[in-house]
Design a protein around this motif. Structure first.
Motif, short mmCIF file in Angstrom:
data_model
loop_
_atom_site.label_atom_id
_atom_site.label_comp_id
_atom_site.label_asym_id
_atom_site.label_seq_id
_atom_site.Cartn_x
_atom_site.Cartn_y
_atom_site.Cartn_z
N ALA A 122 36.99 -3.00 95.89
CA ALA A 122 35.59 -2.80 96.23
C ALA A 122 35.17 -1.37 95.90
N VAL A 123 33.94 -1.23 95.38
CA VAL A 123 33.36 0.07 95.11
C VAL A 123 32.00 0.17 95.80
N ILE A 143 30.67 7.69 93.09
CA ILE A 143 31.24 6.35 93.25
C ILE A 143 32.52 6.46 94.06
N CYS A 144 32.67 5.59 95.03
CA CYS A 144 33.86 5.55 95.86
C CYS A 144 34.51 4.17 95.78
N VAL A 145 35.79 4.10 96.10
CA VAL A 145 36.55 2.87 96.00
C VAL A 145 37.36 2.65 97.27
N ALA A 146 37.57 1.41 97.65
CA ALA A 146 38.37 1.06 98.83
C ALA A 146 39.84 1.11 98.44
N ALA A 147 40.49 2.22 98.76
CA ALA A 147 41.88 2.43 98.33
C ALA A 147 42.52 3.51 99.18
N ALA A 148 43.85 3.58 99.09
CA ALA A 148 44.62 4.63 99.74
C ALA A 148 45.62 5.18 98.73
N LEU A 164 39.39 2.30 86.34
CA LEU A 164 38.51 1.55 85.44
C LEU A 164 37.39 0.92 86.26
N LEU A 165 36.16 1.16 85.85
CA LEU A 165 35.03 0.51 86.49
C LEU A 165 34.78 -0.82 85.78
N LEU A 166 34.74 -1.91 86.53
CA LEU A 166 34.72 -3.26 85.95
C LEU A 166 33.47 -4.02 86.37
N VAL A 197 21.82 -9.38 87.38
CA VAL A 197 22.82 -8.32 87.52
C VAL A 197 24.14 -8.92 87.99
N ASN A 198 25.19 -8.12 87.86
CA ASN A 198 26.52 -8.55 88.25
C ASN A 198 27.14 -7.58 89.24
N ALA A 199 28.07 -8.11 90.04
CA ALA A 199 28.85 -7.27 90.94
C ALA A 199 29.76 -6.35 90.13
N VAL A 200 30.24 -5.30 90.80
CA VAL A 200 31.08 -4.28 90.16
C VAL A 200 32.32 -4.07 91.02
N ALA A 201 33.44 -3.75 90.37
CA ALA A 201 34.68 -3.44 91.07
C ALA A 201 35.40 -2.34 90.30
N ALA A 202 36.55 -1.92 90.79
CA ALA A 202 37.36 -0.93 90.09
C ALA A 202 38.81 -1.39 90.05
N ALA A 203 39.50 -1.00 88.97
CA ALA A 203 40.96 -1.15 88.89
C ALA A 203 41.56 0.24 89.05
#
Length: 414
Positions: free
Chosen positions: A106-107, A114-119, A43-45, A71-77
């Protein structure tokens, strides 16, 4: 990696003239090696009222407007099976509302996606979307409702399966994998990130409603026995997100376990617990419980207490419960609520290593903590020195504790 931002109309764009920031307890420029393509099911938040932190060379900057518009910051779930490694870097503006209970990762934009900080940390077919096809779930709900027409427990699970999309509730109808049996409306902790009962002053809406009725013994036994007979490798699981602490209902659960085990030796009987009452856990183990998952956010007493806000117990009781479960030969996993800047803090790693060396823990389930990062850091504090990074922490855990499995999903006993 370029930063992403959300316009007032909800459109998400990248800022090619700057470099993205990310937060690991210490805000720094995002590095490509820490990101993966955004997985399907993420989910892009938008983070309302929060300006994004970016970098121009080595200079840190805060972006609140683009082309004259705020504007607002963006994150991902992230979807199941992934662990977050970095937090979004943002600054709250005065009008910022409380953030809902998501695991904000973080995205950034890598020039093409679009990339996300995850493993990726786990995969299991019984936890996949394909195993929970909506039409099949609906058909099985109808079948179980006919099978147990007067069961309030089945009606509660139907709500969880449909309205909240809970896989463990759906499994109770599909007779697949780990099936939920929620029993306890009460809890003895006031977790900051509790998904079923937030305090009114928090300003945060609970993700789901907590169960209010304790099911009858016969309802528990009938559902549990049927699941284990139909799915011999399956699991029945006490202690769900829609309830409080199951050890507060230990006498009822112990009676249910004893009756289920008298009827069938199949499968695994499991509990997800805060492990606050060692003697009650021992009663369940005596009755036939053979798998225990203990939820913690930290192996340091002060950090643990700051998040859980325990009522009448402490981390010492939790550790004693782990000892009791080990002495009884139960399979023990830790439901570790991971958070960049806390989990990978060097002091935390020392304390966590001590816990793992002292007890026969078979698995660490890395569970991204769903909470506003600013709220969590305000409660537990930011690290005194730069953490090693969650990706490096995962490598450390595999290297130092090779016998401890790392993943996200509960498996059967043994």
């Amino acid at each position: 990696m370029n930063p992403l931002f959300a316009r007032p109309d909800g459109a998400v764009l990248n800022l090619p003239s700057r470099r993205a920031g990310a937060d690991d307890g210490v805000v720094a420029q995002a590095e490509r090696r820490d990101f993966i393509p955004l997985p399907e099911g993420s989910l892009l938040l938008t983070l309302p009222g929060r300006s994004l932190i970016v970098f121009d060379g080595t200079k840190r900057d805060v972006i609140a407007e683009v082309d004259g518009a705020q504007v607002n910051a963006v994150a991902a779930a992230l979807p199941l099976g992934y662990t977050r490694t970095l937090l979004p870097a943002f600054v709250e503006r005065p009008e910022a509302p409380p953030l809902p209970l998501y695991g904000y990762a973080a995205v950034a934009w890598d020039g093409g996606r679009i990339c996300v900080a995850a493993a990726r940390t786990d995969s299991l077919e019984t936890w996949s979307a394909t195993a929970h096809e909506p039409a099949a779930v609906r058909a099985c709900i109808e079948s179980r409702m006919r099978e147990f027409p007067s069961s309030a427990l089945v009606r509660q699970l139907a709500l969880c399966a449909t309205e909240y999309g809970c896989f463990t509730a759906q499994n109770a109808f599909l007779r697949l994998g780990e099936a939920a049996i929620p029993v306890s409306p009460a809890c003895n902790a006031k977790c900051i990130g509790c998904i079923s009962e937030q305090e009114p002053e928090s300003g945060v809406t609970s993700a789901q409603a907590r169960v209010r009725l304790t099911p009858k013994l016969d309802e528990i036994v009938a559902l549990g026995e049927a699941h284990l007979r139909a799915a011999p490798e399956g699991i029945i699981s006490f202690g769900q997100g829609c309830e409080g602490e199951p050890l507060l209902a230990a006498p009822l659960i112990a009676d249910a376990i004893a009756r289920i085990r008298a009827a069938t030796p199949a499968g695994t009987i499991h509990i997800n617990t805060n492990a606050s009452r060692p003697r009650m856990l021992e009663k369940l183990l005596e009755a036939g419980l053979n798998s225990v998952r203990v939820s913690i956010n930290s192996a340091r007493p002060a950090v643990y207490a700051a998040y859980y806000r325990p009522q009448g117990y402490s981390l010492e009781h939790v550790v004693e419960s782990i000892r009791v479960a080990g002495a009884r030969g139960a399979s023990i996993s830790l439901n570790l609520l991971t958070h960049p800047g806390v989990t990978d803090d060097r002091d935390e790693m020392d304390a966590f290593a001590t816990l793992l060396r002292a007890h026969p823990i078979s698995m660490v389930q890395t569970r991204t903590l769903n909470v506003d990062p600013a709220v969590y850091f305000a409660a537990v504090g930011r690290p005194a020195q730069a953490p090693i990074g969650v990706r490096s922490w995962l490598a450390w855990l595999a290297r130092e504790f090779p016998s401890v499995r790392v993943g996200n999903f509960t498996r059967g006993f043994g």
